[in-house]
Design a protein around this motif. Sequence first.
Motif, PDB file in Angstrom:
ATOM      1  N   GLN A 110       0.823  -1.219   0.000  1.00  0.00           N
ATOM      2  CA  GLN A 110       0.000   0.000   0.000  1.00  0.00           C
ATOM      3  C   GLN A 110       0.851   1.260   0.000  1.00  0.00           C
ATOM      4  OE1 GLN A 110       0.805  -1.842   2.575  1.00  0.00           O
ATOM      5  NE2 GLN A 110       0.024  -1.123   4.537  1.00  0.00           N
ATOM      6  N   LYS A 201      -7.221  -0.740  -0.497  1.00  0.00           N
ATOM      7  CA  LYS A 201      -8.527  -0.409  -1.083  1.00  0.00           C
ATOM      8  C   LYS A 201      -8.903   1.048  -0.838  1.00  0.00           C
ATOM      9  CE  LYS A 201     -10.634  -5.011  -0.794  1.00  0.00           C
ATOM     10  NZ  LYS A 201     -11.677  -5.823  -0.121  1.00  0.00           N
ATOM     11  N   GLU A 205      -5.889   6.370  -5.627  1.00  0.00           N
ATOM     12  CA  GLU A 205      -5.260   5.961  -6.874  1.00  0.00           C
ATOM     13  C   GLU A 205      -4.361   4.757  -6.601  1.00  0.00           C
ATOM     14  OE1 GLU A 205      -3.225   9.128  -8.785  1.00  0.00           O
ATOM     15  OE2 GLU A 205      -4.952  10.460  -8.788  1.00  0.00           O
ATOM     16  N   ARG A 206      -4.477   3.751  -7.468  1.00  0.00           N
ATOM     17  CA  ARG A 206      -3.649   2.556  -7.331  1.00  0.00           C
ATOM     18  C   ARG A 206      -2.980   2.259  -8.665  1.00  0.00           C
ATOM     19  NH1 ARG A 206      -8.334   1.119  -4.405  1.00  0.00           N
ATOM     20  NH2 ARG A 206      -9.259   0.159  -6.253  1.00  0.00           N
ATOM     21  N   THR A 207      -1.804   1.691  -8.592  1.00  0.00           N
ATOM     22  CA  THR A 207      -1.134   1.269  -9.815  1.00  0.00           C
ATOM     23  C   THR A 207      -1.765  -0.033 -10.312  1.00  0.00           C
ATOM     24  OG1 THR A 207       0.529  -0.088  -8.704  1.00  0.00           O
ATOM     25  CG2 THR A 207       1.019   2.283  -8.970  1.00  0.00           C
ATOM     26  N   THR A 208      -1.459  -0.389 -11.529  1.00  0.00           N
ATOM     27  CA  THR A 208      -1.958  -1.647 -12.095  1.00  0.00           C
ATOM     28  C   THR A 208      -1.513  -2.834 -11.249  1.00  0.00           C
ATOM     29  OG1 THR A 208      -1.910  -0.707 -14.322  1.00  0.00           O
ATOM     30  CG2 THR A 208      -1.936  -3.114 -14.150  1.00  0.00           C
ATOM     31  N   GLN A 210      -0.754  -2.824  -7.999  1.00  0.00           N
ATOM     32  CA  GLN A 210      -1.488  -2.831  -6.737  1.00  0.00           C
ATOM     33  C   GLN A 210      -2.889  -3.392  -6.937  1.00  0.00           C
ATOM     34  OE1 GLN A 210      -0.904   1.348  -5.778  1.00  0.00           O
ATOM     35  NE2 GLN A 210       0.519   0.829  -4.117  1.00  0.00           N
ATOM     36  N   GLN A 211      -3.513  -3.051  -8.046  1.00  0.00           N
ATOM     37  CA  GLN A 211      -4.840  -3.584  -8.341  1.00  0.00           C
ATOM     38  C   GLN A 211      -4.777  -5.090  -8.562  1.00  0.00           C
ATOM     39  OE1 GLN A 211      -7.703  -1.925  -8.113  1.00  0.00           O
ATOM     40  NE2 GLN A 211      -8.792  -3.841  -8.541  1.00  0.00           N
ATOM     41  N   LEU A 214      -4.819  -6.779  -5.236  1.00  0.00           N
ATOM     42  CA  LEU A 214      -6.169  -6.775  -4.665  1.00  0.00           C
ATOM     43  C   LEU A 214      -7.036  -7.857  -5.298  1.00  0.00           C
ATOM     44  CD1 LEU A 214      -7.139  -3.001  -4.260  1.00  0.00           C
ATOM     45  CD2 LEU A 214      -6.862  -4.691  -2.442  1.00  0.00           C
ATOM     46  N   GLU A 215      -6.913  -8.035  -6.594  1.00  0.00           N
ATOM     47  CA  GLU A 215      -7.706  -9.061  -7.268  1.00  0.00           C
ATOM     48  C   GLU A 215      -7.293 -10.456  -6.817  1.00  0.00           C
ATOM     49  OE1 GLU A 215      -7.240  -8.201 -11.392  1.00  0.00           O
ATOM     50  OE2 GLU A 215      -8.346  -6.304 -11.269  1.00  0.00           O
TER      51      GLU A 215
END
Length: 239
Positions: A110, A201, A205-208, A210-211, A214-215
């Motif tokens: 994060q 979460k 703004e999150r980078t690709t 970081q996303q 999360l997925e």
Amino acid sequence: MTAAAIFVKTPGYSPLKTRLAVTIGQSAAEEFHRLSALAVASVLKQAAISRNIQPYWAVAEDNALHDPLWQDFPTTSQGEGGLGDRLHHVYQCLQSRHVSAILLGADSPQLHISLIDQALEILADSQPRAVLGLCTDGGFYLCGVNIPLPAQVWTNVPYSCAQTAAQWTAGVEKFAPVTSLEPLADVDVEDDLALVMSALKRQGERTTEQQALLEWYGHYQAGGWVERRDGTKEVPVAE
């Protein structure tokens, strides 16, 4: 220019995230480490576009320095010994090349770019300065200094305990004032995953990368773990 090195281990070369692996399985723990390291790296990559910073991977295994996983940045060896020895080795190598150096863990995905900006601003001072990003468990996810430090500043610290950050600060303050950054959680055991993912979460703004982490974690929330005969669990590998 400031160097910034992310400390990593390479899946398949040495044990990693062993406490996390106890409950979620080794493959899942390795996948977390990979995705988390890439998430941290994505923030440095973003910073390097317009800021005076050179990212590195600090790799634990010398025979993995050229592993495809670490191809985005130059690699440097962590050297031998305990964590204090390895921190000193990497810091000494990078600080001699770049004047100031930042060392980061791979377990606080994060991390956001404003923290890197703050660290860079502090270390740009012409006077001796140090910066520390505290972990909520007493450790740290980031440390940086703009002067040489003797080995004992690193090696006299008890790592992986509630006194780590305080002891590091006490040693460094003999040479430079230490500025603390926003505390972040890091992942050592399964219960830490929820804290870190919740913080990620909440970020606007999150980078690709970081996303993607999360997925991957979404499989856990959806009951995506697969029980194994030994009672540990595995989660599907992210694409």
